[in-house]
Design a protein around this motif. Structure first.
Motif, PDB file in Angstrom:
ATOM      1  N   LYS A  69     -15.740  -4.895  -6.361  1.00  0.00           N
ATOM      2  CA  LYS A  69     -14.382  -5.464  -6.375  1.00  0.00           C
ATOM      3  C   LYS A  69     -13.614  -5.021  -7.616  1.00  0.00           C
ATOM      4  N   ASP A  70     -14.307  -4.949  -8.751  1.00  0.00           N
ATOM      5  CA  ASP A  70     -13.659  -4.506  -9.991  1.00  0.00           C
ATOM      6  C   ASP A  70     -13.215  -3.047  -9.868  1.00  0.00           C
ATOM      7  N   VAL A  71     -14.103  -2.223  -9.311  1.00  0.00           N
ATOM      8  CA  VAL A  71     -13.768  -0.810  -9.122  1.00  0.00           C
ATOM      9  C   VAL A  71     -12.611  -0.661  -8.140  1.00  0.00           C
ATOM     10  N   GLN A  72     -12.601  -1.497  -7.121  1.00  0.00           N
ATOM     11  CA  GLN A  72     -11.527  -1.453  -6.132  1.00  0.00           C
ATOM     12  C   GLN A  72     -10.184  -1.784  -6.784  1.00  0.00           C
ATOM     13  N   ARG A  73     -10.202  -2.758  -7.679  1.00  0.00           N
ATOM     14  CA  ARG A  73      -8.959  -3.096  -8.397  1.00  0.00           C
ATOM     15  C   ARG A  73      -8.530  -1.935  -9.293  1.00  0.00           C
ATOM     16  N   ARG A  74      -9.485  -1.290  -9.966  1.00  0.00           N
ATOM     17  CA  ARG A  74      -9.164  -0.131 -10.808  1.00  0.00           C
ATOM     18  C   ARG A  74      -8.558   0.988  -9.968  1.00  0.00           C
ATOM     19  N   LEU A  75      -9.130   1.205  -8.783  1.00  0.00           N
ATOM     20  CA  LEU A  75      -8.588   2.234  -7.892  1.00  0.00           C
ATOM     21  C   LEU A  75      -7.146   1.926  -7.511  1.00  0.00           C
ATOM     22  N   GLY A  76      -6.905   0.656  -7.234  1.00  0.00           N
ATOM     23  CA  GLY A  76      -5.540   0.266  -6.867  1.00  0.00           C
ATOM     24  C   GLY A  76      -4.566   0.538  -7.996  1.00  0.00           C
ATOM     25  N   ARG A  77      -4.956   0.208  -9.227  1.00  0.00           N
ATOM     26  CA  ARG A  77      -4.066   0.435 -10.369  1.00  0.00           C
ATOM     27  C   ARG A  77      -3.851   1.931 -10.599  1.00  0.00           C
ATOM     28  N   LEU A  78      -4.949   2.712 -10.502  1.00  0.00           N
ATOM     29  CA  LEU A  78      -4.833   4.151 -10.730  1.00  0.00           C
ATOM     30  C   LEU A  78      -3.953   4.813  -9.670  1.00  0.00           C
ATOM     31  N   ARG A  79      -4.107   4.404  -8.445  1.00  0.00           N
ATOM     32  CA  ARG A  79      -3.276   4.981  -7.375  1.00  0.00           C
ATOM     33  C   ARG A  79      -1.808   4.614  -7.580  1.00  0.00           C
ATOM     34  N   ASN A  80      -1.575   3.411  -8.008  1.00  0.00           N
ATOM     35  CA  ASN A  80      -0.193   3.014  -8.307  1.00  0.00           C
ATOM     36  C   ASN A  80       0.364   3.857  -9.459  1.00  0.00           C
ATOM     37  N   ASP A  81      -0.475   4.092 -10.471  1.00  0.00           N
ATOM     38  CA  ASP A  81      -0.030   4.917 -11.604  1.00  0.00           C
ATOM     39  C   ASP A  81       0.252   6.343 -11.140  1.00  0.00           C
ATOM     40  N   ALA A  82      -0.612   6.851 -10.252  1.00  0.00           N
ATOM     41  CA  ALA A  82      -0.389   8.214  -9.747  1.00  0.00           C
ATOM     42  C   ALA A  82       0.923   8.285  -8.965  1.00  0.00           C
ATOM     43  N   ASP A  83       1.183   7.275  -8.156  1.00  0.00           N
ATOM     44  CA  ASP A  83       2.448   7.247  -7.408  1.00  0.00           C
ATOM     45  C   ASP A  83       3.635   7.137  -8.362  1.00  0.00           C
ATOM     46  N   ASP A  84       3.438   6.404  -9.429  1.00  0.00           N
ATOM     47  CA  ASP A  84       4.530   6.230 -10.407  1.00  0.00           C
ATOM     48  C   ASP A  84       4.854   7.558 -11.088  1.00  0.00           C
ATOM     49  N   TRP A  85       3.818   8.330 -11.480  1.00  0.00           N
ATOM     50  CA  TRP A  85       4.059   9.632 -12.095  1.00  0.00           C
ATOM     51  C   TRP A  85       4.622  10.619 -11.085  1.00  0.00           C
ATOM     52  N   GLU A  86       4.256  10.465  -9.825  1.00  0.00           N
ATOM     53  CA  GLU A  86       4.857  11.290  -8.770  1.00  0.00           C
ATOM     54  C   GLU A  86       6.355  11.032  -8.689  1.00  0.00           C
ATOM     55  N   ALA A  87       6.728   9.753  -8.753  1.00  0.00           N
ATOM     56  CA  ALA A  87       8.152   9.390  -8.706  1.00  0.00           C
ATOM     57  C   ALA A  87       8.885   9.931  -9.930  1.00  0.00           C
ATOM     58  N   LYS A  88       8.258   9.877 -11.087  1.00  0.00           N
ATOM     59  CA  LYS A  88       8.893  10.381 -12.314  1.00  0.00           C
ATOM     60  C   LYS A  88       9.068  11.889 -12.241  1.00  0.00           C
ATOM     61  N   ALA A  89       8.090  12.575 -11.695  1.00  0.00           N
ATOM     62  CA  ALA A  89       8.208  14.025 -11.551  1.00  0.00           C
ATOM     63  C   ALA A  89       9.354  14.371 -10.614  1.00  0.00           C
ATOM     64  N   ARG A  90       9.503  13.644  -9.517  1.00  0.00           N
ATOM     65  CA  ARG A  90      10.621  13.879  -8.584  1.00  0.00           C
ATOM     66  C   ARG A  90      11.957  13.664  -9.295  1.00  0.00           C
TER      67      ARG A  90
END
Length: 225
Positions: free
Chosen positions: A55-76
């Motif tokens: 469950k802890d790893v799953q939460r980390r994955l969720g945060r990392l994916r959100n961060d990746a999407d956020d940097w994708e938006a910034k790059a756009r």
């Protein structure tokens, strides 16, 4: 006393073979069940820790994916503003996070596999535990049956002995009664027989005396002639 050295020993164990070699099967099955229950608690505790880690790893994955999407938006956004330099930097951050996501996903999958393995072990261990408890129940029932048969046999033996003693005493009393009756009958008969013998003895004495007198008279007559 440890019967099994590891979990696989329990899962691969042959309970019948262990009990056949045991000097005290009842004690052995109790120890086996105790060790299985303790091992089951340990494996369940391990599973609980793995579930928590997952469950802890799953939460980390969720945060990392959100961060990746956020940097994708910034790059756009940077591309839209003709800031290719910022877009490159944002994409580099996204790539670093994506690499981390890949590593965390591998960790998540490993935990998932481990949890599945623990689940299989718990299932097999539970089956072994159920089998051991069933064998314990059979042993207890057999012991109870044997104890009941021994008590019943002992009771029957006591009843048979008591019955034999009572019959013997009955016959003994009957024989005593018959002997007493015979002795009582003989007492009367002995007195009568004694009296008869005495009278007959007197008569016999008189007859002998008469014969003796006759012989003396005959001798006297002979001498005188």
């Amino acid at each position: 006393m440890s019967i099994f050295s590891r979990l696989s020993d329990i899962i691969n164990s042959n309970l019948n073979s262990i009990l056949d070699r045991a000097e005290d099967p009842k004690k052995m099955i109790r120890l086996i069940i105790q060790e299985m229950e303790e091992t089951l608690v340990e494996v369940r505790s391990s599973s609980a820790r793995v579930i928590a880690d997952k469950k802890d790893v799953q939460r980390r994955l969720g945060r990392l994916r959100n961060d990746a999407d956020d940097w994708e938006a910034k790059a756009r956004l940077a591309v839209g503003k003709n800031r290719e330099d910022l877009a490159r930097a944002a994409l580099a951050e996204k790539q670093a996070i994506t690499d981390e996501v890949t590593a965390v996903e591998q960790e998540f999958n490993a935990l998932d596999d481990h949890l599945e393995h623990l689940g299989n072990e718990i299932g097999q261990l539970q089956l072994k535990l159920n089998d051991a408890k069933a064998k314990q129940k059979v042993l207890l029932m057999r012991q109870k049956t044997v104890s009941t048969r021994m008590r019943t046999r002992g009771q029957l033996n006591r009843e048979q002995l008591q019955d034999a003693f009572e019959k013997f005493e009955h016959y003994e009393r009957k024989m005593d009664s018959m002997e007493s009756q015979l002795e009582a009958d003989d007492l009367g008969r002995n007195n009568k027989q004694g009296l008869k013998n005495e009278i007959e003895s007197l008569a016999q004495d008189e007859a002998i005396n008469a014969e003796l007198a006759r012989l003396k008279a005959d001798l006297k007559s002979t001498d005188q002639g």
